[in-house]
Design a protein around this motif. Structure first.
Motif, PDB file in Angstrom:
ATOM      1  N   HIS A 359       0.811  -1.222   0.000  1.00 29.18           N
ATOM      2  CA  HIS A 359       0.000   0.000   0.000  1.00 29.18           C
ATOM      3  C   HIS A 359       0.848   1.279   0.000  1.00 29.18           C
ATOM      4  CE1 HIS A 359      -3.503   2.450   0.311  1.00 29.18           C
ATOM      5  NE2 HIS A 359      -2.990   3.068   1.359  1.00 29.18           N
ATOM      6  N   GLU A 360       1.941   1.246   0.756  1.00 30.80           N
ATOM      7  CA  GLU A 360       2.720   2.490   0.860  1.00 30.80           C
ATOM      8  C   GLU A 360       3.435   2.860  -0.444  1.00 30.80           C
ATOM      9  OE1 GLU A 360       4.699  -0.783   3.304  1.00 30.80           O
ATOM     10  OE2 GLU A 360       2.701  -0.026   2.887  1.00 30.80           O
ATOM     11  N   LEU A 361       3.510   1.896  -1.369  1.00 29.19           N
ATOM     12  CA  LEU A 361       4.134   2.197  -2.666  1.00 29.19           C
ATOM     13  C   LEU A 361       3.152   2.762  -3.687  1.00 29.19           C
ATOM     14  CD1 LEU A 361       6.648  -0.600  -3.733  1.00 29.19           C
ATOM     15  CD2 LEU A 361       7.103   1.781  -3.144  1.00 29.19           C
ATOM     16  N   ARG A 362       1.890   2.577  -3.395  1.00 26.84           N
ATOM     17  CA  ARG A 362       0.877   2.964  -4.392  1.00 26.84           C
ATOM     18  C   ARG A 362       0.979   4.436  -4.738  1.00 26.84           C
ATOM     19  NH1 ARG A 362      -3.383  -0.979  -1.615  1.00 26.84           N
ATOM     20  NH2 ARG A 362      -3.137  -2.696  -3.090  1.00 26.84           N
ATOM     21  N   ASN A 363       1.181   5.229  -3.728  1.00 31.24           N
ATOM     22  CA  ASN A 363       1.278   6.669  -3.923  1.00 31.24           C
ATOM     23  C   ASN A 363       2.339   7.031  -4.964  1.00 31.24           C
ATOM     24  OD1 ASN A 363       2.740   9.311  -3.040  1.00 31.24           O
ATOM     25  ND2 ASN A 363       0.645   9.487  -2.261  1.00 31.24           N
ATOM     26  N   TRP A 366       1.300   4.438  -8.688  1.00 30.40           N
ATOM     27  CA  TRP A 366       0.048   4.557  -9.451  1.00 30.40           C
ATOM     28  C   TRP A 366       0.160   5.592 -10.579  1.00 30.40           C
ATOM     29  CZ3 TRP A 366      -5.282   3.979  -6.533  1.00 30.40           C
ATOM     30  CH2 TRP A 366      -5.393   2.664  -6.085  1.00 30.40           C
ATOM     31  N   GLY A 367       0.799   6.719 -10.288  1.00 28.06           N
ATOM     32  CA  GLY A 367       0.945   7.754 -11.303  1.00 28.06           C
ATOM     33  C   GLY A 367       1.690   7.246 -12.535  1.00 28.06           C
ATOM     34  N   LEU A 368       2.649   6.358 -12.302  1.00 30.66           N
ATOM     35  CA  LEU A 368       3.399   5.761 -13.413  1.00 30.66           C
ATOM     36  C   LEU A 368       2.537   4.772 -14.180  1.00 30.66           C
ATOM     37  CD1 LEU A 368       6.668   5.165 -11.392  1.00 30.66           C
ATOM     38  CD2 LEU A 368       6.527   6.641 -13.414  1.00 30.66           C
ATOM     39  N   LEU A 369       1.851   3.904 -13.436  1.00 33.10           N
ATOM     40  CA  LEU A 369       1.008   2.889 -14.088  1.00 33.10           C
ATOM     41  C   LEU A 369      -0.082   3.537 -14.931  1.00 33.10           C
ATOM     42  CD1 LEU A 369       0.432   0.253 -11.233  1.00 33.10           C
ATOM     43  CD2 LEU A 369       1.912   0.013 -13.227  1.00 33.10           C
ATOM     44  N   LEU A 370      -0.596   4.670 -14.421  1.00 34.64           N
ATOM     45  CA  LEU A 370      -1.690   5.334 -15.125  1.00 34.64           C
ATOM     46  C   LEU A 370      -1.194   6.212 -16.273  1.00 34.64           C
ATOM     47  CD1 LEU A 370      -3.974   6.270 -12.096  1.00 34.64           C
ATOM     48  CD2 LEU A 370      -4.599   4.806 -14.029  1.00 34.64           C
ATOM     49  N   ILE A 473      -8.408   6.657  -5.608  1.00 35.70           N
ATOM     50  CA  ILE A 473      -7.286   7.456  -6.094  1.00 35.70           C
ATOM     51  C   ILE A 473      -6.964   8.580  -5.108  1.00 35.70           C
ATOM     52  CG2 ILE A 473      -6.534   9.034  -7.923  1.00 35.70           C
ATOM     53  CD1 ILE A 473      -7.963   7.247  -9.925  1.00 35.70           C
ATOM     54  N   LEU A 474      -8.009   9.247  -4.636  1.00 30.08           N
ATOM     55  CA  LEU A 474      -7.768  10.303  -3.641  1.00 30.08           C
ATOM     56  C   LEU A 474      -7.226   9.695  -2.350  1.00 30.08           C
ATOM     57  CD1 LEU A 474      -7.895  13.239  -2.704  1.00 30.08           C
ATOM     58  CD2 LEU A 474     -10.272  12.857  -2.018  1.00 30.08           C
ATOM     59  N   PHE A 475      -7.782   8.565  -1.988  1.00 32.36           N
ATOM     60  CA  PHE A 475      -7.324   7.884  -0.771  1.00 32.36           C
ATOM     61  C   PHE A 475      -5.830   7.561  -0.858  1.00 32.36           C
ATOM     62  CE2 PHE A 475      -6.724   3.634   1.307  1.00 32.36           C
ATOM     63  CZ  PHE A 475      -6.827   4.069   2.629  1.00 32.36           C
ATOM     64  N   VAL A 476      -5.381   7.127  -2.009  1.00 32.73           N
ATOM     65  CA  VAL A 476      -3.980   6.740  -2.183  1.00 32.73           C
ATOM     66  C   VAL A 476      -3.077   7.964  -2.374  1.00 32.73           C
ATOM     67  CG1 VAL A 476      -2.392   5.703  -3.870  1.00 32.73           C
ATOM     68  CG2 VAL A 476      -4.336   4.386  -3.009  1.00 32.73           C
ATOM     69  N   MET A 477      -3.488   8.885  -3.226  1.00 29.79           N
ATOM     70  CA  MET A 477      -2.610  10.022  -3.535  1.00 29.79           C
ATOM     71  C   MET A 477      -2.588  11.019  -2.368  1.00 29.79           C
ATOM     72  SD  MET A 477      -1.659   8.806  -6.302  1.00 29.79           S
ATOM     73  CE  MET A 477      -0.435  10.006  -6.773  1.00 29.79           C
ATOM     74  N   ASP A 478      -3.739  11.138  -1.698  1.00 32.68           N
ATOM     75  CA  ASP A 478      -3.866  12.038  -0.553  1.00 32.68           C
ATOM     76  C   ASP A 478      -3.357  13.441  -0.874  1.00 32.68           C
ATOM     77  OD1 ASP A 478      -4.868  12.514   1.898  1.00 32.68           O
ATOM     78  OD2 ASP A 478      -3.108  11.840   3.025  1.00 32.68           O
ATOM     79  N   ASP A 479      -3.608  13.876  -2.094  1.00 28.23           N
ATOM     80  CA  ASP A 479      -3.237  15.207  -2.531  1.00 28.23           C
ATOM     81  C   ASP A 479      -4.207  15.564  -3.649  1.00 28.23           C
ATOM     82  OD1 ASP A 479      -0.719  17.316  -2.931  1.00 28.23           O
ATOM     83  OD2 ASP A 479      -1.739  16.811  -4.807  1.00 28.23           O
ATOM     84  N   TRP A 559      -7.243  -3.016  -9.429  1.00 27.08           N
ATOM     85  CA  TRP A 559      -7.026  -1.900 -10.340  1.00 27.08           C
ATOM     86  C   TRP A 559      -5.574  -1.788 -10.782  1.00 27.08           C
ATOM     87  CZ3 TRP A 559     -10.380   2.881  -8.501  1.00 27.08           C
ATOM     88  CH2 TRP A 559     -11.718   2.545  -8.628  1.00 27.08           C
ATOM     89  N   GLU A 560      -4.659  -1.898  -9.808  1.00 26.63           N
ATOM     90  CA  GLU A 560      -3.257  -1.749 -10.221  1.00 26.63           C
ATOM     91  C   GLU A 560      -2.842  -2.891 -11.148  1.00 26.63           C
ATOM     92  OE1 GLU A 560      -2.008  -1.160  -6.311  1.00 26.63           O
ATOM     93  OE2 GLU A 560      -1.744  -3.257  -5.772  1.00 26.63           O
TER      94      GLU A 560
END
Lengths: 656, 206
Positions: A359-363, A366-370, A473-479, A559-560
């Protein structure tokens, strides 16, 4: 696997070299066969470790072993002996292991070898015997199919089938050399009366004791070592070498394999679908099954216990790789160079596909995967992009924030869009700590991002389901800005799901129906009969990518995995097929009509095993191969649309 | 026909997003109200068994997504409907304004044998909010609209307070049952005149 390699082994230098050598030694072999001395010493000419079979649909239930080619005198034998103690699965008994053991099958008993080169995963072969029986697929976990074939080629006549470059015919003299060696004709029927008694057994050929010592395998009650006849004998009448016991053994194997594979297919043999329909299923252009079933059909009538093509289809099924643990921080670093670039994006995507992310890597990932951050960007470039994009986001957000109440009064479309978003954000994942409680600021951020997006992509606007996609996405990016841009990237793929004319959804549901037709024609026929071919019961699955079907963590994992676009960008459709296949017995057994089916599917929510489904989906995707891809119309989401011009069709009569 | 032990009645609930369709259904069937229902994606239904006079009926109540964009899916879900329930939020004018559209769209997609006789019911929901002070659609306005559509029965409800929900759905069930009866006759080729339409409407005595 390179495309070219799928069809032409002659590009392979090893193979080309062996071909010359092989034909020479073949001549030699034929000569020496006539004057064979069975007591010549045995020689191991090929040995490969980590060759495995999968006795069940559970990829974790893998029986690994050692494959050998043993030459004695002029004859070649194949053995595959499972390791003992390597499989911790309690469900695999020693009996299972010895059931599958291949103890010195002479090549005179082998009709053909079918090679499979899945686009990903492991190469495997299926050995089809003269009797029409086939061994379960042998997976080469450490590679070596090429060498295996090349080695065979050095010792026996091995030629490519004219129909299929991946089928290698063994000792097919009649077709290839135009020779009439009546002694090598394949048996019309297996002479059951011909017992093993007239054959001497040379235990030393098989190195049985050594095998046992190596692997600690107990040969068990099913040992068939006594049936390995003398090479001289085989050269004259290969049929004699097929003993009753061998047949019994293989009928057990195939029965077991059928039972286990049918679990994956959920094949209900009493469901009233005729063998004919099954045949249609086989011939539904699943390339390997089509071709290999041809091979089987050639011989199936000749043997009393031959595989039917249906069985063979199941046997040739490959299972998805076992799921891996999620990618963690330590391993993640390995994918990056010193400045933070992803050096091998395919390897990363593959890794994420098979295990997902901690989970801590998702932040970060995810931006790269997307596709929001390029894989080749450095840490510094990503930081820079982040700050630039933050400004850009603020600008777009400002467009609606600066609308005064007086202006809003005269701006119906804005008011209504805002109203719709506000209605939905307050009912999006409110039970999750991140969004729960009154006046939760994250709810407002959800609203702001969605409203900003509806200005960023005014034509598409806001549609129900978008809040479900944004929430994790908001939950993971938290920004706010980062979540917005990741959402934008996701909507580049899934935006057409929300088109006013629903064409994105319709094309996916259509593709799904085509895939079910290909991969499970009885189920397809059932849906057709029950007027369920619109697949609307899968609407929610596809619209919001199974968001309502799994708990939050599992949704993020799925999703990932989907975002890697690793085996296919349309893996989500294979996930649909995999789930439907898992419940096909129930669906057809209970004769569900459209209403019942919809209710049943809706109530599966929270009860779907994600890992097992992903394995099935991967296997189905690989099975379907090009034929599957050909059934998905170009531009089907998440593919980019074929024609950008008509992407978002604006309709004047609708404001939202 | 009357010998059938159980009758399945299919009811479609339509109306704008967020007017309380899911809440009304859940209040009626499960006697529960939650502030945390998720927006309905696609479609779903709940069932409830009830006895009307001497008949045991199963009410199958369909919930659909409220956003106009999903209306085209209706074809699949509306077919075979016995009654259509229209819902609006008395506090949101637009949800009342779009009733016309929902009414028309339903008839277009469900394509019932006799559109003029097909039973509709109108529910004005969320009358509890702010003690009625935020209300923007008057009862009279709603009833006028119902009259213009051939005397559609009208109920004012609160899914949250469980106000009038049972009464509304009983009326819905009766209308659906009457319609089903009528359809059976219709399919048997008995002249429509045999069914006194006005009486059927009056059956709800709303």
């Amino acid at each position: 696997m390179l495309e070219s390699e799928l069809h032409d082994l002659s590009d392979d230098a090893d193979y080309a070299a062996s071909q010359q050598q092989g034909s020479a030694s073949m001549m030699l072999g034929s000569d020496s066969a006539k004057q064979s001395s069975p007591r010549d010493g045995a020689e191991i000419v090929f040995q490969k470790d980590n060759v495995a079979i999968h006795p069940t649909q559970f990829a974790s239930e893998r029986i690994s072993g050692r494959l050998k080619l043993i030459k004695q005198s002029s004859s070649l034998f194949m053995t595959w002996i499972p390791y003992k103690g390597h499989n911790s699965e309690a469900r695999l008994s020693d009996k299972d292991r010895s059931l599958y053991t291949i103890r010195a099958v002479p090549f005179t008993d082998i009709r053909s070898i079918r090679r499979h080169n899945p686009a990903l995963g492991w190469q495997y072969i299926i050995v089809v015997l003269s009797s029409g029986l086939a061994h379960p697929p042998l997976y080469f976990y450490s590679g070596g199919v090429k060498e295996f074939l090349a080695t065979i080629k050095q010792h026996v006549l091995l030629v490519r089938s004219a129909e299929d470059a991946n089928i290698f015919l063994v000792n097919d003299f009649q077709n290839t050399l135009q020779r009439t060696l009546s002694s090598l004709e394949l048996p019309r029927a297996v002479p059951l009366a011909c017992g093993p008694s007239d054959m001497s057994v040379d235990e030393s050929i098989l190195n049985e004791n050594q095998e046992r010592a190596d692997n600690g395998v107990n040969s068990g009650s099913l040992s068939v070592t006594q049936f390995h006849g003398r090479p001289r004998h085989k050269a004259h009448d290969p049929a004699r070498d097929l003993s009753i016991q061998v047949l019994e053994k293989f009928s057990l194997v195939t029965k077991f394999a059928r039972e286990t594979t049918s679990q994956l297919f959920g094949e209900n043999h009493s469901n009233g679908f005729s063998a004919n329909e099954r045949r249609t299923h086989i011939q539904a252009n699943l390339d390997h099954s089509k071709n290999s079933s041809n091979v089987v059909e050639n011989t199936s009538e000749k043997s009393p216990v031959a595989l039917d093509s249906h069985e063979f289809d199941n046997l040739s099924l490959i299972w998805g790789k076992p799921r891996q643990p999620p990618l963690g921080s330590e391993e993640w670093i390995i994918f990056l160079d010193s400045e933070g670039r992803v050096t091998d994006s395919e390897a990363l995507r593959k890794r994420v596909f098979y295990g997902g992310l901690d989970h801590e890597l998702r932040n970060e990932v995810w931006g790269l995967l997307l596709g929001y951050y390029p894989y080749e960007s450095t840490y510094a470039e990503r930081e820079f992009l982040k700050s630039v994009k933050k400004l850009e986001y603020e600008n777009i957000k400002n467009q609606w924030q600066s609308i005064s109440s007086a202006q809003a009064k005269r701006f119906t479309k804005f008011r209504e869009r805002k109203g719709l978003i506000e209605k939905d954000v307050v009912r999006t994942d409110r039970s999750l700590a991140f969004y729960e409680g009154d006046d939760n600021p994250n709810i407002n951020i959800l609203r702001d991002i969605l409203l900003t997006y509806s200005f960023y992509n005014f034509d598409l606007g806001y549609c129900q389901g978008m809040s479900d996609l944004l929430s994790p996405i908001l939950f993971v990016m938290d920004d706010e800005s980062e979540a917005f841009w990741c959402f934008v990237a996701l909507m580049e793929r899934l935006g057409p799901n929300f088109n006013r004319d629903q064409n994105g959804m319709h094309s996916q549901l259509f593709a799904l129906s085509k895939l079910v037709e290909l991969l499970d024609s009885p189920l397809h026929n059932y849906f057709k009969q029950r007027d369920c071919l619109n697949y609307f019961f899968c609407f929610r699955w596809i619209l919001i990518q199974f968001k309502r079907e799994f708990e939050y963590e599992k949704t993020m994992r799925l999703w990932e995995v989907l975002w890697t676009h690793y085996p296919s960008e349309h893996l989500h459709l294979y996930v649909c097929v995999a789930i439907l296949k898992r419940y096909r017995g129930k669906i057809m057994g209970e004769v569900m009509d459209f209403d019942t089916l919809l209710k049943f599917i809706n109530e599966l929510s929270g009860h779907i095993d994600l890992d097992a489904t992903l394995r099935d989906a991967e296997a189905l995707c690989i099975c379907a191969g090009e034929n599957g891809a050909a059934r998905i119309p170009p531009g089907t989401p998440p593919s980019l649309p074929v024609d950008d011009g008509s992407f978002y069709v604006q309709q004047d009569d609708e404001v939202l | 026909m009357s010998l059938r032990r159980r009758t399945l009645l299919k009811v479609i609930v339509l109306g704008d997003s967020g007017v309380g369709k899911t809440s009304l259904m859940n209040q009626y069937v499960h006697k529960k109200f939650s502030q945390q229902y998720k927006a309905t994606i696609g479609a779903d239904f709940v069932t409830k068994e009830l006895q009307i006079d001497d008949r045991l009926v199963t009410l199958q109540i369909w919930d659909t997504a409220g956003q106009e964009r999903f209306q085209s899916l209706g074809v699949a879900f509306y077919r075979g409907a016995d009654c259509c329930v229209l819902v609006y939020d008395v506090n949101v004018m637009k949800s009342f304004d779009t009733l016309e559209n929902w009414h028309e769209e339903f008839l277009k997609q469900a394509n019932p044998p006799d559109p003029r006789a097909f039973p509709f019911i109108l529910l004005g929901n969320k009358i509890d909010i702010d003690g009625g002070n935020s209300r923007v659609v008057s009862e009279k306005k709603a009833k006028d609209w119902c009259a213009s559509k051939g005397n559609i029965p009208y109920f004012e409800t609160s899914a949250k307070e469980d106000y009038n929900v049972d009464a509304a759905f009983l009326c819905i069930a009766k209308a659906a049952l009457a319609n089903e009866h009528e359809q059976d006759i219709y399919f048997q080729g008995i002249p429509e005149a045999a069914v006194p339409e006005n009486e059927q409407r009056g059956g709800c005595a709303c």
